[in-house]
Structure formats: structure tokens, C-alpha cells
Design a protein around this motif. Structure first.
Motif, PDB file in Angstrom:
ATOM      1  N   THR A 123      15.053 -56.619  10.303  1.00  0.00           N
ATOM      2  CA  THR A 123      14.565 -56.702  11.681  1.00  0.00           C
ATOM      3  C   THR A 123      15.310 -55.745  12.603  1.00  0.00           C
ATOM      4  N   GLY A 124      16.171 -54.893  12.043  1.00  0.00           N
ATOM      5  CA  GLY A 124      16.940 -53.971  12.855  1.00  0.00           C
ATOM      6  C   GLY A 124      16.057 -52.939  13.538  1.00  0.00           C
ATOM      7  N   LEU A 125      16.455 -52.563  14.739  1.00  0.00           N
ATOM      8  CA  LEU A 125      15.699 -51.566  15.493  1.00  0.00           C
ATOM      9  C   LEU A 125      16.166 -50.147  15.185  1.00  0.00           C
ATOM     10  N   PHE A 126      17.336 -50.028  14.540  1.00  0.00           N
ATOM     11  CA  PHE A 126      17.885 -48.719  14.209  1.00  0.00           C
ATOM     12  C   PHE A 126      18.891 -48.920  13.081  1.00  0.00           C
ATOM     13  N   ASP A 127      19.340 -47.847  12.496  1.00  0.00           N
ATOM     14  CA  ASP A 127      20.301 -47.929  11.400  1.00  0.00           C
ATOM     15  C   ASP A 127      21.589 -48.596  11.867  1.00  0.00           C
ATOM     16  N   GLY A 128      22.009 -49.596  11.115  1.00  0.00           N
ATOM     17  CA  GLY A 128      23.241 -50.304  11.453  1.00  0.00           C
ATOM     18  C   GLY A 128      23.078 -51.386  12.493  1.00  0.00           C
ATOM     19  N   ASP A 129      21.844 -51.656  12.928  1.00  0.00           N
ATOM     20  CA  ASP A 129      21.599 -52.670  13.957  1.00  0.00           C
ATOM     21  C   ASP A 129      21.851 -54.070  13.394  1.00  0.00           C
ATOM     22  N   CYS A 130      22.781 -54.778  14.010  1.00  0.00           N
ATOM     23  CA  CYS A 130      23.060 -56.152  13.598  1.00  0.00           C
ATOM     24  C   CYS A 130      22.760 -57.137  14.725  1.00  0.00           C
ATOM     25  N   GLY A 131      22.061 -56.676  15.754  1.00  0.00           N
ATOM     26  CA  GLY A 131      21.685 -57.555  16.852  1.00  0.00           C
ATOM     27  C   GLY A 131      20.541 -58.458  16.464  1.00  0.00           C
ATOM     28  N   SER A 132      20.384 -59.525  17.239  1.00  0.00           N
ATOM     29  CA  SER A 132      19.342 -60.505  16.927  1.00  0.00           C
ATOM     30  C   SER A 132      18.241 -60.586  17.980  1.00  0.00           C
ATOM     31  N   LEU A 133      18.453 -59.981  19.131  1.00  0.00           N
ATOM     32  CA  LEU A 133      17.433 -60.037  20.174  1.00  0.00           C
ATOM     33  C   LEU A 133      16.305 -59.049  19.892  1.00  0.00           C
ATOM     34  N   PRO A 134      15.078 -59.421  20.225  1.00  0.00           N
ATOM     35  CA  PRO A 134      13.965 -58.470  20.073  1.00  0.00           C
ATOM     36  C   PRO A 134      14.078 -57.351  21.106  1.00  0.00           C
ATOM     37  N   TYR A 135      13.274 -56.332  20.898  1.00  0.00           N
ATOM     38  CA  TYR A 135      13.351 -55.119  21.721  1.00  0.00           C
ATOM     39  C   TYR A 135      13.200 -55.398  23.210  1.00  0.00           C
ATOM     40  N   ASP A 136      12.178 -56.170  23.606  1.00  0.00           N
ATOM     41  CA  ASP A 136      11.929 -56.396  25.034  1.00  0.00           C
ATOM     42  C   ASP A 136      13.051 -57.197  25.680  1.00  0.00           C
ATOM     43  N   ALA A 137      13.662 -58.120  24.924  1.00  0.00           N
ATOM     44  CA  ALA A 137      14.773 -58.904  25.472  1.00  0.00           C
ATOM     45  C   ALA A 137      15.996 -58.018  25.683  1.00  0.00           C
ATOM     46  N   ARG A 138      16.222 -57.089  24.784  1.00  0.00           N
ATOM     47  CA  ARG A 138      17.365 -56.182  24.926  1.00  0.00           C
ATOM     48  C   ARG A 138      17.192 -55.284  26.151  1.00  0.00           C
ATOM     49  N   ARG A 139      15.974 -54.840  26.381  1.00  0.00           N
ATOM     50  CA  ARG A 139      15.719 -54.004  27.559  1.00  0.00           C
ATOM     51  C   ARG A 139      15.964 -54.798  28.841  1.00  0.00           C
ATOM     52  N   ALA A 140      15.562 -56.066  28.856  1.00  0.00           N
ATOM     53  CA  ALA A 140      15.812 -56.915  30.019  1.00  0.00           C
ATOM     54  C   ALA A 140      17.307 -57.120  30.222  1.00  0.00           C
ATOM     55  N   LEU A 141      18.028 -57.327  29.130  1.00  0.00           N
ATOM     56  CA  LEU A 141      19.476 -57.513  29.209  1.00  0.00           C
ATOM     57  C   LEU A 141      20.153 -56.261  29.758  1.00  0.00           C
ATOM     58  N   CYS A 142      19.724 -55.104  29.305  1.00  0.00           N
ATOM     59  CA  CYS A 142      20.299 -53.840  29.794  1.00  0.00           C
ATOM     60  C   CYS A 142      20.055 -53.670  31.288  1.00  0.00           C
ATOM     61  N   GLN A 143      18.862 -54.017  31.754  1.00  0.00           N
ATOM     62  CA  GLN A 143      18.556 -53.897  33.175  1.00  0.00           C
ATOM     63  C   GLN A 143      19.412 -54.850  34.001  1.00  0.00           C
ATOM     64  N   LEU A 144      19.627 -56.045  33.499  1.00  0.00           N
ATOM     65  CA  LEU A 144      20.474 -57.012  34.206  1.00  0.00           C
ATOM     66  C   LEU A 144      21.902 -56.494  34.316  1.00  0.00           C
ATOM     67  N   LEU A 145      22.399 -55.879  33.261  1.00  0.00           N
ATOM     68  CA  LEU A 145      23.771 -55.373  33.267  1.00  0.00           C
ATOM     69  C   LEU A 145      23.896 -54.105  34.108  1.00  0.00           C
ATOM     70  N   ALA A 146      22.844 -53.273  34.085  1.00  0.00           N
ATOM     71  CA  ALA A 146      22.864 -52.051  34.894  1.00  0.00           C
ATOM     72  C   ALA A 146      22.742 -52.393  36.372  1.00  0.00           C
ATOM     73  N   GLY A 147      21.977 -53.468  36.672  1.00  0.00           N
ATOM     74  CA  GLY A 147      21.820 -53.953  38.025  1.00  0.00           C
ATOM     75  C   GLY A 147      20.887 -53.096  38.872  1.00  0.00           C
ATOM     76  N   PRO A 148      20.630 -53.556  40.070  1.00  0.00           N
ATOM     77  CA  PRO A 148      21.179 -54.814  40.593  1.00  0.00           C
ATOM     78  C   PRO A 148      20.338 -56.040  40.256  1.00  0.00           C
ATOM     79  N   SER A 149      19.072 -55.825  39.782  1.00  0.00           N
ATOM     80  CA  SER A 149      18.210 -56.983  39.563  1.00  0.00           C
ATOM     81  C   SER A 149      17.014 -56.603  38.709  1.00  0.00           C
ATOM     82  N   ILE A 150      16.284 -57.621  38.287  1.00  0.00           N
ATOM     83  CA  ILE A 150      14.959 -57.444  37.701  1.00  0.00           C
ATOM     84  C   ILE A 150      13.969 -58.021  38.692  1.00  0.00           C
ATOM     85  N   ASP A 151      13.040 -57.201  39.113  1.00  0.00           N
ATOM     86  CA  ASP A 151      12.055 -57.590  40.107  1.00  0.00           C
ATOM     87  C   ASP A 151      10.684 -57.648  39.435  1.00  0.00           C
TER      88      ASP A 151
END
Length: 223
Positions: A21-49
């Protein structure tokens, strides 16, 4: 000799093979692609609108529990206002526990503070009428002109400070430029979560008293 035992088939235990289920070589994450993008936006800030991030918003709601867990690992809290359609992260209050601070912050000048207060009030008025808050740069400078004496500068210098503060709000996406316009901006709904109605009333009282004190000040020449 027991013939029944000799005739019984040997049944091997079923072992499920892990799916790739990896998105790239060596990927050991468990979140799907869209969830990871949401997480990145939250961390980059300031919000998800919900309005500006039409794809990330449903992903955020769909994977809310998993995202909260990831953010808690970083001592961050997920704040969601479903009615306003906005979400952002903030530091968790860990009491006396020493924890790293990941979210960047910048000090607010006096002009920054009164501008935020004005924008929060504009947001409240717009929401009361059921539409998004839109402001113009020239109108913001004019609205803040009542505080000109408080910063002890000339008109041109004051306008420059206000313009600098507006630039800071744009950089932090408190103000988002509207398409096809150079001076009209939409106020981020995130301000509703950052400043409660009680905060607005308290700040408004302080700044109103400050303006009144400036207006009552007697000129040095006695005129």
C-alpha cells in the motif's frame, strides 16, 4: 494402522500476505494519500478552509480520528468548526510537561492587533448576514486611521505601517486575495476560532478607551 488418519489431508494455516500500500519506495506510512495531503496542509498552516480546499476538507472529515492521533504525537491539537468550514492546529496545553513547539509564531505590533480585531468584527458582521467577509485594502487603511495618534507617526508613515500589517495578514492567509482584484480580500473564517466573541469585546473595550484618551489629549501649545 488407522487408515482414516492416513487419509486425512494436511491443512496448512492460512497466512495473509501483506498488501503493498506504499505510495513510494520505502513508504511505511499508513495514511491514504488524501489524508496525508490534509495533514501536510494542517502542518503548513494556517488552516484548511472548505471553500478554498474543496478536496482536502472532505478528506479531513473522513480521516479525522487518524489525523488527530498523528497531531497528538506532535503535541498538537486539531480544531474544527464544521459550521464555518474551517480547521487548524494549535499547541496542546501539556501543563508542566516540557514539550517542543512546532508551530511558528510572529509577534504582533499594535497595528497588527487592531487590524485583526477589525477583521474579526467584519467576519462576524458578514456571517450574521450569511455571506463571506470581503474587505478592500483602502477601506482597511481608512478604518484604522483612528489609531494614527497612538503610533505617533505621520499620515504617510501610518499608511505604510498599515500596508505592512496587511501584507503580514496576506502571508499568513488571514486575508486571501480575490481572483481578478488587486485590493479586495476575503477574511479567513479561522479568525472566528482564534478570537471568541468575548475576546473581541474585551479588545474592543481596550482600544476604544485608547482612542478616547488620544482624542482628549490637549496639544502641547495649549490650542
Amino acid at each position: 494402522m488407522n487408515l482414516l488418519e492416513d487419509e486425512l489431508p494436511v491443512i496448512e494455516p492460512l497466512v495473509e500476505k501483506p498488501q503493498n500500500t506504499g505510495l513510494f519506495d520505502g513508504d511505511c506510512g499508513s495514511l491514504p494519500y488524501d489524508a496525508r495531503r490534509a495533514l501536510c496542509q494542517l502542518l503548513a498552516g494556517p488552516s484548511i478552509d472548505a471553500g478554498r480546499h474543496s478536496q482536502l476538507w472532505p478528506a479531513l472529515l473522513r480521516h479525522e480520528t487518524a489525523l488527530r492521533s498523528r497531531l497528538c504525537d506532535l503535541f498538537l491539537e486539531l480544531v474544527i468548526d464544521r459550521e464555518a468550514g474551517v480547521a487548524f492546529t494549535r499547541q496542546v496545553d501539556t501543563g508542566e510537561l516540557e514539550t517542543p513547539v512546532l508551530l511558528r509564531s510572529s509577534p504582533l505590533t499594535f497595528i497588527d492587533s487592531v487590524l485583526l480585531l477589525h477583521l474579526r468584527q467584519q467576519l462576524a458582521e458578514a456571517e450574521a448576514h450569511g455571506h463571506r467577509a470581503v474587505v478592500e485594502e483602502a477601506a482597511l487603511i481608512d478604518a484604522l486611521s483612528v489609531y494614527e495618534k497612538s503610533v505617533s507617526t505621520d499620515r504617510a508613515g501610518f499608511a505604510k505601517r498599515v500596508a505592512s500589517s496587511i501584507g503580514k495578514m496576506k502571508d499568513n492567509h488571514v486575508l486571501d486575495k480575490l481572483r481578478g482584484s488587486d485590493e479586495r480580500y476575503e477574511v479567513s473564517p479561522a479568525l472566528k476560532l482564534l478570537f471568541s466573541a468575548e475576546d473581541v469585546q474585551a479588545l474592543a473595550k481596550v482600544y476604544r478607551e485608547l482612542r478616547e484618551a488620544d482624542e482628549e489629549e490637549v496639544p502641547a501649545d495649549g490650542q
